[in-house]
Design an enzyme around this catalytic site. Structure first.
Site, PDB file in Angstrom:
ATOM      1  N   CYS A 125       0.837  -1.211   0.000  1.00 32.28           N
ATOM      2  CA  CYS A 125       0.000   0.000   0.000  1.00 32.28           C
ATOM      3  C   CYS A 125       0.865   1.251   0.000  1.00 32.28           C
ATOM      4  CB  CYS A 125      -0.922   0.018   1.220  1.00 32.28           C
ATOM      5  SG  CYS A 125      -2.361  -1.056   1.103  1.00 32.28           S
ATOM      6  N   CYS A 211      -7.511  -7.320  -3.066  1.00 28.70           N
ATOM      7  CA  CYS A 211      -7.635  -6.995  -1.637  1.00 28.70           C
ATOM      8  C   CYS A 211      -9.043  -6.565  -1.251  1.00 28.70           C
ATOM      9  CB  CYS A 211      -6.643  -5.898  -1.273  1.00 28.70           C
ATOM     10  SG  CYS A 211      -4.940  -6.382  -1.547  1.00 28.70           S
ATOM     11  N   CYS A 236      -4.983   2.013   4.624  1.00 23.29           N
ATOM     12  CA  CYS A 236      -3.793   1.748   3.815  1.00 23.29           C
ATOM     13  C   CYS A 236      -2.675   2.729   4.104  1.00 23.29           C
ATOM     14  CB  CYS A 236      -4.158   1.810   2.335  1.00 23.29           C
ATOM     15  SG  CYS A 236      -4.822   3.410   1.858  1.00 23.29           S
TER      16      CYS A 236
HETATM   17 FE1  SF4 Z   1      -1.278  -3.594  -2.671  1.00 20.16          FE
HETATM   18 FE2  SF4 Z   1      -3.622  -4.591  -1.891  1.00 20.16          FE
HETATM   19 FE3  SF4 Z   1      -2.731  -2.236  -0.901  1.00 20.16          FE
HETATM   20 FE4  SF4 Z   1      -3.578  -2.468  -3.444  1.00 20.16          FE
HETATM   21  S1  SF4 Z   1      -4.810  -2.687  -1.563  1.00 20.16           S
HETATM   22  S2  SF4 Z   1      -1.784  -1.385  -2.779  1.00 20.16           S
HETATM   23  S3  SF4 Z   1      -2.788  -4.526  -4.011  1.00 20.16           S
HETATM   24  S4  SF4 Z   1      -1.833  -4.295  -0.599  1.00 20.16           S
END
Ligand code: SF4
Length: 261
Positions: A125, A211, A236
């Protein structure tokens, strides 16, 4: 400090002043005050598209940006096309992570690293979302988000006007803070705003394809995000700094910061 910046005291007073006001009233004030130094951030969820509709009605030249992580579902691109049709000339910038950083991330950890630990998920993220966001905000005095207090415990005390101390103390505006999910959907229906196709398939909070999943009846709206994790924030790092210390050494290596690699 530029002439248009606020301090914490003024932001607090404005938050109180705008409490009880409609989202577009705050938007209009902010767009007038910050002009080209303001942009609306969206991930194309229900609040984001409602805000695009409101802001475009005030000024079709309003700046809008989103982050294309490289892992978005196809349906998000379909929605972008629908928005471009509905709002001609919409100034929507799609920001990408730096290719070199993504390559180092994947080379070192594999493409689906996020499944293995919370730290690796936060690392992904950070590279794919937080770093592009930081670059976008570096050129702004104010950004607008679709955060609401009813979304998750970590968002329950957000104010409508905040100083974003995680991003060089620029102004963060949350015009939908006091709206409920139902109020947002009422607005969308009344104004025929295009919405993400995945809502029809049981999704309630939409991010990257690997995700995000649909939720079961009775689950909280953000339960479909990183559903395999337990006791981790459904965040995130874009809207609150998440520092576990666990992924920072790896992050510096991926960002190309040799001193920490
Ligand atoms: Fe990576 Fe999942 Fe975060 Fe998207 S939501 S940036 S794929 S960890």
């Amino acid at each position: 400090m530029s002439a248009v910046e606020l301090d914490d005291l003024e932001a607090g007073e404005l938050s109180v002043e705008f409490e009880g006001c409609e989202p577009w009233e705050l938007l209009e004030w902010a767009m007038d005050r910050f002009g080209e130094r303001l942009a609306l951030s969206t991930s194309f969820q229900e609040g984001g598209v409602a805000l695009i509709d409101m802001a475009y009605a005030i000024d079709p030249e309003v700046r809008v940006f989103s982050i294309d992580t490289g892992r978005l579902p196809e349906e998000t691109y379909e929605l972008i096309e629908a928005l471009r049709e509905r709002y001609p000339g919409l100034r929507l910038e799609m920001l990408s992570p730096e290719a070199g950083q993504v390559q180092r991330l994947v080379d070192r950890n594999g493409p689906n690293l996020f499944r293995r630990s919370v730290d690796l998920r936060l690392l992904c993220c950070n590279v794919r979302k937080v770093q592009p966001l930081n670059r976008a905000l570096a050129g702004l005095d104010a950004w607008v988000t679709a955060l609401r207090r009813d979304q998750w415990a970590s968002r329950s005390d957000i104010r409508k006007v905040e100083i974003d101390h995680d991003h060089e103390a620029i102004v963060k505006l949350n015009p939908l803070a006091e709206w409920t999910e139902d109020e947002v959907w009422d607005y969308i229906r009344e104004n025929a705003v295009p919405v993400h196709p995945l809502y029809e398939r049981g999704f309630t909070s939409i991010g990257c394809a690997p995700c995000t999943r649909a939720i079961a009846a009775g689950e909280p709206a953000r339960a479909g995000r990183w559903w395999w994790e337990t006791n981790a924030p459904k965040e995130c790092g874009m809207h609150c700094a998440i520092e576990t210390g666990g992924f920072e050494h790896e992050l510096h290596a991926i960002l190309g910061d040799k001193a920490h690699a």
